[in-house]
Design an enzyme around this catalytic site. Sequence first.
Site, PDB file in Angstrom:
ATOM      1  N   ASN A  10       0.868  -1.183   0.000  1.00 46.66           N
ATOM      2  CA  ASN A  10       0.000   0.000   0.000  1.00 46.66           C
ATOM      3  C   ASN A  10       0.904   1.232   0.000  1.00 46.66           C
ATOM      4  O   ASN A  10       1.510   1.562   1.017  1.00 46.66           O
ATOM      5  CB  ASN A  10      -0.880  -0.049   1.262  1.00 46.66           C
ATOM      6  N   TRP A  11       1.004   1.877  -1.134  1.00 43.78           N
ATOM      7  CA  TRP A  11       1.937   3.004  -1.264  1.00 43.78           C
ATOM      8  C   TRP A  11       1.405   4.271  -0.589  1.00 43.78           C
ATOM      9  O   TRP A  11       2.128   5.256  -0.458  1.00 43.78           O
ATOM     10  CB  TRP A  11       2.230   3.288  -2.742  1.00 43.78           C
ATOM     11  N   LYS A  12       0.149   4.276  -0.225  1.00 51.34           N
ATOM     12  CA  LYS A  12      -0.486   5.458   0.391  1.00 51.34           C
ATOM     13  C   LYS A  12      -0.240   6.691  -0.490  1.00 51.34           C
ATOM     14  O   LYS A  12      -0.182   6.574  -1.700  1.00 51.34           O
ATOM     15  CB  LYS A  12       0.012   5.647   1.831  1.00 51.34           C
ATOM     16  N   HIS A  96      -9.525   1.251   4.950  1.00 53.24           N
ATOM     17  CA  HIS A  96      -8.237   1.397   5.645  1.00 53.24           C
ATOM     18  C   HIS A  96      -8.436   2.321   6.849  1.00 53.24           C
ATOM     19  O   HIS A  96      -9.212   3.271   6.790  1.00 53.24           O
ATOM     20  CB  HIS A  96      -7.184   1.970   4.687  1.00 53.24           C
ATOM     21  N   GLU A  98      -6.811   4.680   7.964  1.00 57.17           N
ATOM     22  CA  GLU A  98      -6.612   6.107   7.681  1.00 57.17           C
ATOM     23  C   GLU A  98      -7.859   6.705   7.039  1.00 57.17           C
ATOM     24  O   GLU A  98      -8.210   7.858   7.294  1.00 57.17           O
ATOM     25  CB  GLU A  98      -5.358   6.288   6.801  1.00 57.17           C
ATOM     26  N   GLU A 168      -5.406  -4.900  10.702  1.00 58.59           N
ATOM     27  CA  GLU A 168      -4.347  -3.908  10.915  1.00 58.59           C
ATOM     28  C   GLU A 168      -4.607  -3.161  12.215  1.00 58.59           C
ATOM     29  O   GLU A 168      -5.397  -2.205  12.246  1.00 58.59           O
ATOM     30  CB  GLU A 168      -4.339  -2.899   9.766  1.00 58.59           C
ATOM     31  N   GLY A 174       2.591   2.187  10.840  1.00 57.68           N
ATOM     32  CA  GLY A 174       3.571   3.266  10.683  1.00 57.68           C
ATOM     33  C   GLY A 174       4.298   3.634  11.958  1.00 57.68           C
ATOM     34  O   GLY A 174       4.953   4.668  12.030  1.00 57.68           O
ATOM     35  N   SER A 214       3.426  -2.110  10.373  1.00 56.55           N
ATOM     36  CA  SER A 214       4.879  -2.187  10.557  1.00 56.55           C
ATOM     37  C   SER A 214       5.466  -3.547  10.170  1.00 56.55           C
ATOM     38  O   SER A 214       6.379  -4.033  10.835  1.00 56.55           O
ATOM     39  CB  SER A 214       5.267  -1.807  11.989  1.00 56.55           C
ATOM     40  N   GLY A 235       2.841  -1.122   4.305  1.00 53.87           N
ATOM     41  CA  GLY A 235       2.897   0.290   3.938  1.00 53.87           C
ATOM     42  C   GLY A 235       4.328   0.705   3.647  1.00 53.87           C
ATOM     43  O   GLY A 235       4.869   0.456   2.569  1.00 53.87           O
ATOM     44  N   GLY A 236       4.969   1.320   4.636  1.00 57.14           N
ATOM     45  CA  GLY A 236       6.308   1.886   4.470  1.00 57.14           C
ATOM     46  C   GLY A 236       7.307   0.967   3.779  1.00 57.14           C
ATOM     47  O   GLY A 236       8.031   1.398   2.867  1.00 57.14           O
TER      48      GLY A 236
HETATM   49  P1  PGA Z   1       2.873   0.300   7.643  1.00 55.62           P
HETATM   50  O1  PGA Z   1       1.411   0.491   7.039  1.00 55.62           O
HETATM   51  O2  PGA Z   1       3.412  -0.999   7.076  1.00 55.62           O
HETATM   52  O3  PGA Z   1       3.658   1.477   7.177  1.00 55.62           O
HETATM   53  O4  PGA Z   1       2.734   0.227   9.118  1.00 55.62           O
HETATM   54  C1  PGA Z   1       0.531  -0.586   6.873  1.00 55.62           C
HETATM   55  C2  PGA Z   1      -0.794  -0.114   6.316  1.00 55.62           C
HETATM   56  O5  PGA Z   1      -1.281   0.938   6.741  1.00 55.62           O
HETATM   57  O6  PGA Z   1      -1.391  -0.763   5.439  1.00 55.62           O
END
Ligand code: PGA
Length: 253
Positions: A10-12, A96, A98, A168, A174, A214, A235-236
């Site tokens: 997930n590149w956000k 998600h 967010e 999640e 993050g 993470s 994500g990251g």
């Molecule tokens: P993260 O994000 O790996 O940077 O913690 C995961 C996500 O929000 O899908």
Amino acid sequence: MNRIPVMAGNWKMNTTPDEGVRLANGLKEKLAGIDDVEIIVAPPFTHLFQVKEAIGSSNIRLSSQDMSPEDSGAYTGEISPVMIKALGCQYVIIGHSERRQLFGETDALVNKKVIAALKHGITPILCIGETSAERESKETLHVILTQLKGGLNGLDADIWKDIIIAYEPIWAIGTGKTATDEQAQEVHQFIRKTLEDLFGEVIAGKTRILYGGSVKSDNIAGLMVQPDIDGALVGGASLSVESFEKIIKFNRS
Ligand code: PGA
């Protein structure tokens, strides 16, 4: 039940179109030949087209990070399932944390999106997870149950297609704080049991449940040996070819 693992990046709201294409090209080269993992990237809407062109017919599949539940109409700023499908998205991330926390998405809206995705033959990746306050007050399983039932409301075993669930925990996203393997497995097992209660053993047995929060190359292996963890939403660590490649190749030397 043999479930094909899923690793989704997930590149956000990261990468320009050029950077996204470079990342996609790098992944395509490094991941060529892997056919025992479903590999997915979810770039921003603005470069879905370029990334699709870059990955071509490789083993990397395309997802969007969200979508409207509506097909078309006066919804300024929204992107419809018809549009993302036309750009080659086979998956869509829905609900998600967010989106829920920063943009006020409710279980009812999430549910509409899941139903719209299925109607268009797009596989939803339905995200659920608790906050740290909810975990501390021992409400985790209650929150998971509410989000799962809310997100899947109105579906039944007859219209169930492939739906991917992503657990999640919000406190792990993050933050560098991953759930322990046992904490994650406990919730994954609960999710599978709930799916069994709602949709029966066959659907529960074949549904892939991903962990997110993470995920890195040094914690993926421990998570993946858990019986109910079928992959990761990353994500990251999906923003560099090297780290996403290591996660996908977690069980190769
Ligand atoms: P993260 O994000 O790996 O940077 O913690 C995961 C996500 O929000 O899908």
